[in-house]
Each structure stands twice: as structure tokens, then as C-alpha cells.
Design an enzyme around this catalytic site. Structure first.
Site, mmCIF file in Angstrom:
data_model
loop_
_atom_site.group_PDB
_atom_site.id
_atom_site.type_symbol
_atom_site.label_atom_id
_atom_site.label_comp_id
_atom_site.label_asym_id
_atom_site.label_seq_id
_atom_site.Cartn_x
_atom_site.Cartn_y
_atom_site.Cartn_z
ATOM 1 N N TYR A 13 -4.176 -29.857 -49.300
ATOM 2 C CA TYR A 13 -5.155 -29.084 -48.849
ATOM 3 C C TYR A 13 -4.443 -27.882 -48.391
ATOM 4 O O TYR A 13 -5.080 -26.742 -48.700
ATOM 5 C CB TYR A 13 -5.766 -29.839 -47.837
ATOM 6 C CG TYR A 13 -7.000 -28.769 -47.096
ATOM 7 C CD1 TYR A 13 -8.240 -28.568 -47.942
ATOM 8 C CD2 TYR A 13 -6.911 -28.235 -45.820
ATOM 9 C CE1 TYR A 13 -9.403 -28.023 -47.464
ATOM 10 C CE2 TYR A 13 -8.110 -27.556 -45.497
ATOM 11 C CZ TYR A 13 -8.871 -27.352 -46.006
ATOM 12 O OH TYR A 13 -9.933 -26.503 -45.533
ATOM 13 N N SER A 23 -8.668 -21.060 -44.473
ATOM 14 C CA SER A 23 -8.370 -21.923 -43.467
ATOM 15 C C SER A 23 -7.664 -21.590 -42.733
ATOM 16 O O SER A 23 -6.535 -21.025 -42.990
ATOM 17 C CB SER A 23 -8.501 -23.305 -44.135
ATOM 18 O OG SER A 23 -8.021 -24.320 -43.056
#
Length: 678
Positions: free
Chosen positions: A568, A555
Site C-alpha cells: 500500500y 496518503s
């Protein structure tokens, strides 16, 4: 409107071809003769409709038929230059085509056109080939059928064989068909129903005779230690051996594999005569064209250790390659096609089963099916006589036939990822599904691994049949489940080449709201999960010796610090560093490890649909339905990132264009300056 004769032919062909006892996949051919109006003259013209080259009877449609003018085809008899030049007759068929001609005429077209019958079937049934390969097949044919079926000694398919069968029918008006030595059967009739009934009569009569009169143990007494392992044990052993064997079978060029532990294979390998019979090889041309002249057989008992099995397989592979090269050198002439590779197409492991190989899954699967046909043939021949296939020189003439080479040359160019096998985690939706879809479209076989087995199966079905994609359940947090997923992959397609660590989830919470359970859940799925998947896959990749690709869907958050996503983002940073660490460690094995850093992918995303989208929208003060637009506006390119964009990057990383790239993180975020890599 389709000609009624053609309708009858298609219906008959599909019925015969759909039953494996009648013929093998793409084996045999059927035909019908009838009249149509010539659009040029307005007069009736007699035509031959015959299954075209490479078609399959079970799935035959009108487009798969070659259509020839019967008068012109039969006139070729007057210009036939003899058996030494009979290959030229296939090109001559082009001058007999009616209209556009339909499919390309096959080598067996002469058989159908020259035999004086309205309907002709040529099939490769196991029972018929058992008679055709029996040492005393001619006498057996006479004993079983009397003068109703006539024996024809082996002859290579072609114009001369068509002339010979036509003459047999002319001289034997009482006959309903023939047994073709070493090859198969041919039957005929005045109507489509009569031809079909006669084909089935020959097949069923031969089968009944073998069942009634055959020995109870045609493969000999049991061979101590070679009996089938219990199912769980043999499939685990098959999974442990599959990557290594695929590496051997791919020494010349990469292959896709297929595994079966069919009871008939296990029975064959457990009996004392299997080494002798396997060494004799297959006989029917359709068989050995796909299986090579003989298989490679492990000569160790079923309980041999994995290490011992691998060591012996490596030795056998070296011997097999030398033996096949000698076979080619013994029979090749100056005008023979070049050797196509010396690796085995069939590998037999006592107690475990059969591995078969080809340029794609269907080819590999069909090769295995054909060798199973060969086992059935050997069983039948040995039950009532002695198995005696056509000799090696004749096999070579078929395998390295210029016409067969021309057929191979007509095959479409392989897609970029042909022969590659991919496992994608979290692939039932969103980014994972898009990646799996793209890889399959580019020629790869794909395994859709997801926590939800039903959704995984549904996603795989959308992509293609089981020769292209399969869906499996996989909990990436469970080490045993991960190993089971890798095992399922290598048993489905023979090995593994591409691993995409995509499984993930996210909870949008501030530091103070994030619980230890939240932290553990996200790290278990992404950091631990990708570690477990990469570790299990690496064992197979190293064993396979074919290199490979491991791709992490990380990400932009792995380098960009945003609010309210501590768990996350840190697990994504963990994944990002796994890329670098594994690139450094696996490079010596030719395994490339790269990552992709997307920005928020809203559309089609399981993560965003599961509540993450609403929470991120609340953080940024926008409506959830506008979140994709919001993300787009903060990028340099002002473009929303879609699952297909990440799939594009994954595909490119797997191609030869990136053969020298490892340890790379590719941003697919439309340009987030704060996430630029430094």
C-alpha cells in the site's frame, strides 16, 4: 385553502406542459380569472392568476403564479403610452399585484389580462409554430381552421400584442384562438376544461393537416456521405470531438455541454436542405433566446477524419464569431445591452449529432431540446409550405431586449465551481463520495465512477438529478474501461475539468506475508489506475484548451513508514511522484496537478470496512471501533480525519484561490509529524 380556480389552473398547466408536443420547457403561459375575498375590505375582488416569468408549465406550482388585481391591470389600457414605450408596462404590473403578488409577472401578462375570457393558454407547439412560420401561414390558417382560428401577424410579445389579441377575440366571437405569426398559438375558454380542449384542438388539427398533406421529404433528398454513422462509431466520434468543440464554445466564457444523437437531428443533417434551413435560424422567441439565432454546422461528410473535422470546426468557429459580431453591430442601438458573447450555443455534426451549450447542464440540455423543436418546426413548415422565420432585426430586438437583460440580471450569482465538470474515481462511498458531493454542492457537474455500477448510480442519485451527477462503472485497471469512463463524462456534460484519482484498496500485511498477487493488485488499482485515468483525461484536457485540475488522493503513508503495509505505502509513494511528474509535464496546458495526503479515514471508508481497519487495529493493539480515536490521538491536533475533511481540501485546490499552485501535496492528517514534507 387554495382557491379552486387556482387548483384548476395548476392541473391544466401541468397536463399541457408535461407533453412536449404542446409546448417546450419553460415556454408559454396559462392563466385564470376568478374571485377572492380582499382581506382588507372583506369584499370580493377579481383576480388574474398567470404563470410568472421564467416558470415551467409542466412543473408549475401555486408559488410560480403572479397574482394581479384585474381591475387595476385592465385600467393600464388608459395610461398605455404606445408601442414605442410598451416596455414600461411590465414595471406597471407591479402596481397591480394583489397582496405579495407571487412570482414576477412576465411580458405576456397583458395577453392574459386583456383577453375577455376566464381562461387563456399561450403555447409554443411545434405544429402551431410550423404554421406560424410558413411563408403562407395566414392562408393555411384560413384553409385549415376556417374562421375558428384567426391569424395574427408577427408582433413582439408585450402590451400591444395583448391589446391586439383582445380585439381579435372581440371581433371574432366564433373564434377559439389564434395563430401568432412566427411565434405560437393562443386559445381561450369560459372554463379551464374548455380552454385546454381548444388548445389541444388547434395543436392536433395542425399536426394532422401537416401529416396528411405534407411532403414525404421536407428536408430534401439525401445528401451523399452525410447519413448517420452506426451508433458505436458515431458516439465514439462524438466523444473524440466533444472536448475540442467545448473549447470552441467556451472561447468567451466556460460552458457546460450536452450531446444528443436523436434520430430527428441525424435525419435533418443527412438531407440536402439542412444548410439552407440552419442558416435561416430559429423563429419562436423561446427558441433563439436559448439557441442563438442560428447554429454552427460542420460542412464535412460523416466519415471525415477527426483531424479534418477539428481543423474545419476551428475555421467555422472563427467565421461564426465574426458573423455574430456583425449581426450585433448591424442592429445594436446606443441603449442596447452589451453583447453577451459570440460563440455558438448549438453545434451540428453530420452523421454524429448535436452539441448544445449553456451556463449549466440544464441550460445546455434545454438549448438542445429547443433546437430539436426548431427542427420539428422546419420540417412541418417545409412539408406544407416554405419555412420563413421572423427577420433578423426582430430576432435581435428579442435577444437583446432590455427586459430580457433584466431577467438575466436577476439570476443568482454562480457558485465557485459553476461550469466545471469533475470525474471522481472510487466515488460510490467514503472519500470519493464526499468529494463528489462537495464539488456538486459548489456548482460542479460530477461523474461518479466506481467498480460497482449500481452503487455509483445510487451515490449520484443522492447528490442530484442527471443534470448534476451521473454514476458509471469504471475499472481503473482496464485501459479500455478508463477510456470509456472519460468518453461517458464528455458525452454527459460536454467535457472534463477536474479529475480526482481516488480509487483504491489496501491489504495490511507484513513483507513476508505480502504475495506478488497482493503487490500487483494494489499497484494495478492505484499506481497503474491513476496513471491510466490521468493519461486518458489529459488528452481531453489538452484538446479542450481550458486548463483543468488533476488531484491524487495519496496518503500520509507516501512519506511515512509504518509497519505491515509495504504494498500500500509504496503504491502511494508512486502516486505522490506522479503528481510531481505530471505537474511538470502538463503545466504548459494550464493543467494543475496536486495531491492530498490523508491520515487513516475510518468513518465511511470502504477500505477500512473491507478488513483493512481490523488488521490495522490489530497491528496497533486497539479495538477496531476505537481505531479512529487511536489515529486522532497520535496527531498534533488530536482530531479524527473524516471524508469531508479531504473533500474540503479537494474543493479548495480547484478554486481560483489556488490558480497558481501545482505539484503540491496537502496533508490532511490532523498533524502527523513523521509525515511532514521536507
Amino acid at each position: 385553502m387554495t382557491n379552486p380556480t387556482v387548483n384548476e389552473l395548476i392541473t391544466r398547466s401541468n397536463r399541457l406542459g408535461s407533453d412536449p408536443k404542446n409546448t417546450n420547457y419553460a415556454g408559454g403561459n396559462t392563466s385564470a380569472k376568478g374571485a377572492e375575498t380582499d382581506p382588507v375590505t372583506g369584499e370580493p375582488v377579481e383576480l388574474l392568476w398567470v404563470k410568472g416569468s421564467g416558470g415551467d408549465l409542466g412543473t408549475l406550482t401555486e408559488n410560480g403564479l403572479a397574482v394581479l388585481r384585474l381591475d387595476r391591470m385592465r385600467a393600464l389600457v388608459d395610461v398605455y403610452p404606445g408601442v414605442e414605450r410598451e416596455d414600461e408596462m411590465v414595471a406597471a404590473f407591479d402596481y397591480c399585484l394583489h397582496g405579495r403578488g407571487g412570482a414576477a409577472p412576465s411580458i405576456d401578462t397583458a395577453m392574459h389580462g386583456l383577453v375577455d375570457a376566464a381562461h387563456v393558454d399561450h403555447l409554443h407547439p411545434d405544429s402551431g409554430i410550423a404554421l406560424a412560420t410558413a411563408a403562407d401561414g395566414e392562408a393555411l390558417t384560413k384553409r385549415i381552421f376556417g374562421d375558428r382560428v384567426v391569424w395574427i401577424p408577427w408582433g413582439r410579445p408585450g402590451f400591444q400584442l395583448g391589446l391586439d389579441i383582445a380585439e381579435i377575440k372581440r371581433r371574432n366571437p366564433q373564434a377559439i384562438g389564434t395563430i401568432l405569426g412566427g411565434h405560437g398559438i393562443t386559445a381561450w375558454g369560459d372554463t379551464s376544461a374548455e380552454a385546454e380542449a381548444r388548445s389541444l384542438e388547434i395543436i392536433d388539427t395542425a399536426e394532422r393537416y401537416i401529416d396528411t398533406n405534407g411532403k414525404s421529404a421536407p428536408f430534401g433528398p439525401p445528401l451523399a456521405g452525410y447519413e448517420a454513422l452506426p451508433e458505436v462509431q458515431r458516439r465514439r466520434k462524438a466523444a473524440q470531438l466533444a472536448p475540442f468543440i467545448r473549447g470552441l464554445a467556451s472561447a468567451d466564457k466556460p460552458q457546460v455541454g450536452h450531446f444528443t444523437d436523436d434520430p430527428r437531428v441525424l435525419e435533418f443533417l443527412s438531407a440536402s436542405e439542412h444548410p439552407r434551413l440552419a442558416a435561416l435560424g430559429t423563429s419562436c422567441p423561446d427558441h433563439f433566446l436559448r439557441t442563438k439565432v442560428k447554429p454552427m454546422v460542420l460542412d464535412l461528410p460523416a466519415d471525415a477524419s477527426i483531424d479534418d473535422a477539428k481543423a474545419r470546426l476551428a475555421q467555422l468557429h472563427e467565421s461564426y464569431r465574426a458573423d455574430y459580431q456583425s449581426y450585433y453591430d448591424r442592429h445594436a442601438s446606443p441603449d442596447s445591452p452589451g453583447i453577451r458573447g459570440v460563440d455558438p450555443a448549438i453545434v451540428l455534426i453530420p452523421g454524429v449529432g448535436m452539441f448544445s451549450y449553456g451556463k449549466d447542464k440544464q441550460t445546455a440540455r434545454v438549448a438542445g431540446e429547443f433546437y430539436l423543436n426548431a427542427i420539428n418546426v422546419m420540417r412541418g413548415a417545409e412539408a406544407i409550405s416554405t419555412y420563413a422565420p421572423i427577420d433578423e432585426a426582430e430576432k435581435f430586438r428579442i435577444e437583446y431586449w432590455a427586459l430580457e437583460e433584466a431577467k438575466l440580471a436577476r439570476m443568482p450569482k454562480p457558485k465557485p465551481l459553476a461550469t466545471r465538470i469533475a470525474l471522481v474515481t472510487g466515488a460510490a462511498s467514503g472519500i470519493g463520495k464526499a468529494i463528489a458531493t462537495r464539488l456538486a454542492a459548489e456548482g460542479a457537474c460530477v461523474v461518479i465512477a466506481d467498480l460497482d455500477a449500481e452503487k455509483a448510480a445510487a451515490a449520484a442519485e443522492e447528490i442530484g438529478n442527471t443534470d448534476v451527477a451521473v454514476g458509471i462503472a469504471a475499472d481503473v485497471t482496464d485501459e479500455a474501461a478508463v477510456q470509456a469512463a472519460i468518453d461517458a463524462c464528455v458525452l454527459a456534460f460536454g467535457g472534463i475539468d477536474i479529475v480526482v484519482n481516488n480509487a483504491g484498496l489496501s491489504l495490511s500485511k507484513s513483507l513476508l506475508e505480502t504475495t506478488a498477487a497482493d503487490w500487483d493488485l494494489q499497484h494495478n488499482v492505484m499506481a497503474r489506475g491513476s496513471f491510466l485515468v490521468s493519461k486518458a483525461a489529459a488528452r481531453a484536457l489538452i484538446d479542450q484548451r481550458l486548463g483543468g485540475d488533476i488531484i491524487y488522493i495519496s496518503s500520509k503513508n507516501s512519506v511515512f513508514a509504518g509497519p505491515n503495509n509495504i504494498a500500500y505505502s509504496t503504491t502511494k509513494a508512486d502516486q505522490a511522484h506522479q503528481v510531481r511528474l505530471l505537474a511538470a509535464e502538463l503545466g504548459e496546458y494550464g493543467v494543475k496537478v496536486n495531491g492530498i495526503n490523508p491520515d487513516g479515514v475510518v468513518r465511511g471508508s470502504g477500505i477500512f470496512a473491507g478488513g483493512w481497519g481490523a488488521k490495522r487495529a490489530a497491528v496497533y493493539g486497539v479495538d477496531e471501533e476505537d481505531l479512529g480515536k487511536f489515529y486522532a490521538q497520535r496527531t498534533l491536533l488530536k482530531r479524527e480525519v473524516l471524508p469531508e475533511n479531504i473533500a474540503n481540501a479537494a474543493f479548495v485546490l480547484c478554486t481560483s484561490d489556488f490558480s497558481h499552485t501545482t505539484g503540491l501535496h496537502v496533508p490532511v492528517d490532523a498533524g502527523v509529524a513523521a509525515a511532514f514534507l521536507r
